[in-house]
Design a protein around this motif. Structure first.
Motif, PDB file in Angstrom:
ATOM      1  N   GLN A 115      -2.397   4.034  -3.685  1.00 60.68           N
ATOM      2  CA  GLN A 115      -2.279   3.127  -3.943  1.00 60.68           C
ATOM      3  C   GLN A 115      -1.700   1.596  -3.774  1.00 60.68           C
ATOM      4  O   GLN A 115      -1.357   1.129  -2.552  1.00 60.68           O
ATOM      5  CB  GLN A 115      -0.987   3.357  -5.228  1.00 60.68           C
ATOM      6  CG  GLN A 115      -0.617   4.502  -6.327  1.00 60.68           C
ATOM      7  CD  GLN A 115      -1.407   3.937  -7.253  1.00 60.68           C
ATOM      8  OE1 GLN A 115      -1.013   2.525  -8.094  1.00 60.68           O
ATOM      9  NE2 GLN A 115      -3.323   5.350  -7.593  1.00 60.68           N
ATOM     10  N   VAL A 116      -2.251   0.130  -4.292  1.00 68.29           N
ATOM     11  CA  VAL A 116      -2.037  -0.960  -4.074  1.00 68.29           C
ATOM     12  C   VAL A 116      -1.675  -1.778  -5.163  1.00 68.29           C
ATOM     13  O   VAL A 116      -1.833  -2.033  -6.584  1.00 68.29           O
ATOM     14  CB  VAL A 116      -3.623  -1.532  -3.505  1.00 68.29           C
ATOM     15  CG1 VAL A 116      -3.394  -2.345  -2.474  1.00 68.29           C
ATOM     16  CG2 VAL A 116      -3.899  -0.514  -2.402  1.00 68.29           C
ATOM     17  N   GLN A 117      -0.563  -2.492  -5.034  1.00 67.17           N
ATOM     18  CA  GLN A 117      -0.238  -3.017  -6.055  1.00 67.17           C
ATOM     19  C   GLN A 117      -0.462  -5.054  -4.952  1.00 67.17           C
ATOM     20  O   GLN A 117      -0.152  -5.350  -3.895  1.00 67.17           O
ATOM     21  CB  GLN A 117       1.768  -3.172  -5.769  1.00 67.17           C
ATOM     22  CG  GLN A 117       2.042  -4.074  -6.975  1.00 67.17           C
ATOM     23  CD  GLN A 117       3.730  -3.727  -6.834  1.00 67.17           C
ATOM     24  OE1 GLN A 117       3.642  -2.731  -6.325  1.00 67.17           O
ATOM     25  NE2 GLN A 117       4.092  -4.517  -7.812  1.00 67.17           N
ATOM     26  N   VAL A 118      -0.927  -5.771  -5.846  1.00 70.26           N
ATOM     27  CA  VAL A 118      -1.017  -7.569  -5.001  1.00 70.26           C
ATOM     28  C   VAL A 118      -0.733  -7.522  -6.652  1.00 70.26           C
ATOM     29  O   VAL A 118      -1.691  -7.595  -7.804  1.00 70.26           O
ATOM     30  CB  VAL A 118      -2.339  -7.272  -5.211  1.00 70.26           C
ATOM     31  CG1 VAL A 118      -2.867  -9.039  -4.818  1.00 70.26           C
ATOM     32  CG2 VAL A 118      -2.705  -6.384  -4.229  1.00 70.26           C
ATOM     33  N   LEU A 119       0.373  -8.955  -6.697  1.00 68.67           N
ATOM     34  CA  LEU A 119      -0.213 -10.156  -7.499  1.00 68.67           C
ATOM     35  C   LEU A 119       0.384  -9.153  -8.423  1.00 68.67           C
ATOM     36  O   LEU A 119       1.089  -9.565 -10.013  1.00 68.67           O
ATOM     37  CB  LEU A 119      -1.025 -11.003  -8.406  1.00 68.67           C
ATOM     38  CG  LEU A 119      -1.979 -11.793  -6.622  1.00 68.67           C
ATOM     39  CD1 LEU A 119      -2.744 -11.873  -7.374  1.00 68.67           C
ATOM     40  CD2 LEU A 119      -0.800 -12.596  -6.447  1.00 68.67           C
ATOM     41  N   VAL A 146       0.480  -0.869   0.276  1.00 67.67           N
ATOM     42  CA  VAL A 146       0.092  -0.182  -0.100  1.00 67.67           C
ATOM     43  C   VAL A 146       0.902   1.290   0.215  1.00 67.67           C
ATOM     44  O   VAL A 146       1.709   1.178   1.034  1.00 67.67           O
ATOM     45  CB  VAL A 146      -0.389  -0.149   1.287  1.00 67.67           C
ATOM     46  CG1 VAL A 146      -1.656   1.178   1.458  1.00 67.67           C
ATOM     47  CG2 VAL A 146      -1.803  -1.950   1.714  1.00 67.67           C
ATOM     48  N   SER A 147       0.593   1.818  -1.216  1.00 70.73           N
ATOM     49  CA  SER A 147       1.480   3.263  -1.249  1.00 70.73           C
ATOM     50  C   SER A 147       1.033   4.171  -1.044  1.00 70.73           C
ATOM     51  O   SER A 147      -0.780   4.316  -1.789  1.00 70.73           O
ATOM     52  CB  SER A 147       2.598   3.164  -2.568  1.00 70.73           C
ATOM     53  OG  SER A 147       3.263   2.601  -2.631  1.00 70.73           O
ATOM     54  N   TYR A 148       0.853   5.816  -0.008  1.00 67.60           N
ATOM     55  CA  TYR A 148       0.649   6.963  -0.565  1.00 67.60           C
ATOM     56  C   TYR A 148       1.448   7.803  -0.081  1.00 67.60           C
ATOM     57  O   TYR A 148       2.037   7.744   0.885  1.00 67.60           O
ATOM     58  CB  TYR A 148      -0.362   7.123   0.989  1.00 67.60           C
ATOM     59  CG  TYR A 148      -1.274   7.942   1.764  1.00 67.60           C
ATOM     60  CD1 TYR A 148      -2.534   7.979   0.882  1.00 67.60           C
ATOM     61  CD2 TYR A 148      -0.787   9.149   2.232  1.00 67.60           C
ATOM     62  CE1 TYR A 148      -3.015   9.459   0.898  1.00 67.60           C
ATOM     63  CE2 TYR A 148      -1.471  10.498   2.440  1.00 67.60           C
ATOM     64  CZ  TYR A 148      -3.193  10.874   1.818  1.00 67.60           C
ATOM     65  OH  TYR A 148      -3.339  11.563   1.741  1.00 67.60           O
ATOM     66  N   GLN A 151      -0.608  -3.251  -9.843  1.00 64.66           N
ATOM     67  CA  GLN A 151      -1.170  -1.723  -8.804  1.00 64.66           C
ATOM     68  C   GLN A 151      -2.263  -1.335 -10.015  1.00 64.66           C
ATOM     69  O   GLN A 151      -2.220  -1.005 -10.673  1.00 64.66           O
ATOM     70  CB  GLN A 151       0.165  -0.551  -9.289  1.00 64.66           C
ATOM     71  CG  GLN A 151       0.534   0.398  -8.545  1.00 64.66           C
ATOM     72  CD  GLN A 151       1.649   1.169  -8.322  1.00 64.66           C
ATOM     73  OE1 GLN A 151       2.578   0.024  -8.620  1.00 64.66           O
ATOM     74  NE2 GLN A 151       1.692   2.910  -8.284  1.00 64.66           N
ATOM     75  N   PHE A 152      -2.600  -0.462  -8.519  1.00 72.07           N
ATOM     76  CA  PHE A 152      -3.974   0.140  -8.658  1.00 72.07           C
ATOM     77  C   PHE A 152      -4.264   1.167  -7.985  1.00 72.07           C
ATOM     78  O   PHE A 152      -3.749   1.049  -6.857  1.00 72.07           O
ATOM     79  CB  PHE A 152      -4.952  -1.095  -9.142  1.00 72.07           C
ATOM     80  CG  PHE A 152      -5.685  -2.333  -8.280  1.00 72.07           C
ATOM     81  CD1 PHE A 152      -6.027  -2.097  -6.540  1.00 72.07           C
ATOM     82  CD2 PHE A 152      -4.636  -3.186  -8.091  1.00 72.07           C
ATOM     83  CE1 PHE A 152      -6.081  -2.437  -5.939  1.00 72.07           C
ATOM     84  CE2 PHE A 152      -4.503  -4.118  -7.116  1.00 72.07           C
ATOM     85  CZ  PHE A 152      -5.762  -3.939  -6.034  1.00 72.07           C
ATOM     86  N   ALA A 153      -4.921   1.958  -7.957  1.00 72.76           N
ATOM     87  CA  ALA A 153      -5.846   3.190  -7.543  1.00 72.76           C
ATOM     88  C   ALA A 153      -6.518   2.406  -6.463  1.00 72.76           C
ATOM     89  O   ALA A 153      -7.538   1.812  -6.841  1.00 72.76           O
ATOM     90  CB  ALA A 153      -6.005   4.257  -8.168  1.00 72.76           C
ATOM     91  N   CYS A 154      -6.785   2.721  -5.475  1.00 74.30           N
ATOM     92  CA  CYS A 154      -7.857   1.885  -4.402  1.00 74.30           C
ATOM     93  C   CYS A 154      -8.013   2.675  -3.247  1.00 74.30           C
ATOM     94  O   CYS A 154      -7.115   3.762  -2.340  1.00 74.30           O
ATOM     95  CB  CYS A 154      -7.093   0.478  -4.148  1.00 74.30           C
ATOM     96  SG  CYS A 154      -8.482  -0.077  -2.453  1.00 74.30           S
TER      97      CYS A 154
END
Length: 156
Positions: free
Chosen positions: A106-110, A49-51, A113-116
């Motif tokens: 921003q979230v990165q999974v697998l 999780v990024s901010y 990356q996408f805005a969430c």
């Protein structure tokens, strides 16, 4: 009946879930994870999780009953999110009602990356929960409880 390999079972399950060709999608198999104080493995995967230039890596439980990504209040301190600048609301979960703030991250999974919008719950005990939106719009997910495995198919 002949026993199926995990990959064969995954291919069959994902084929039923959407019909993407094997060439158009990437298959990923992940084992469930163990958490302290929980006796059975949980369907959890690593997330970033990024901010505002700060990031944190955590395990998040995939929760198909949750609408969005939920995180404990401590994430605000870790990422430098000023909760006083956000309008508080209320969410209802299995533990009842809780004060909640929503922050765009921003979230990165697998590797995706996408805005969430993250629901920051005023509770330090709540686990990180990956809800349906927007994850389920980008990734097909299957569960094989008997093997404690999750199957993912990334959308092209």
């Amino acid at each position: 009946m002949e026993a199926m390999s995990g990959m064969t079972m995954m291919t069959m399950m994902l084929g039923m879930m959407g019909g993407l060709s094997d060439e158009a999608a990437q298959h990923i198999v992940r084992p469930y994870q163990r958490f302290a104080l929980v006796t059975t493995p949980q369907p959890a995967i690593p997330v970033r999780v990024s901010y505002a230039g700060r990031s944190v890596d955590r395990l998040a439980i995939i929760d198909s009953g949750a609408d969005t990504f939920g995180a404990p209040r401590s994430i605000a301190d870790i990422l430098g999110i000023d909760l006083s600048s956000l309008q508080p609301g209320t969410t209802r979960g299995t533990a009842g009602l809780a004060r909640t703030w929503y922050a765009d991250c921003q979230v990165q999974v697998l590797g995706v990356q996408f805005a969430c919008t993250i629901a920051i719950v005023d509770n330090l005990e709540v686990p990180y929960l990956l809800g349906r939106r927007p994850l389920f719009q980008m990734v097909q997910i299957g569960f094989r409880e008997s093997q404690f495995e999750m199957y993912f198919r990334l959308q092209p």
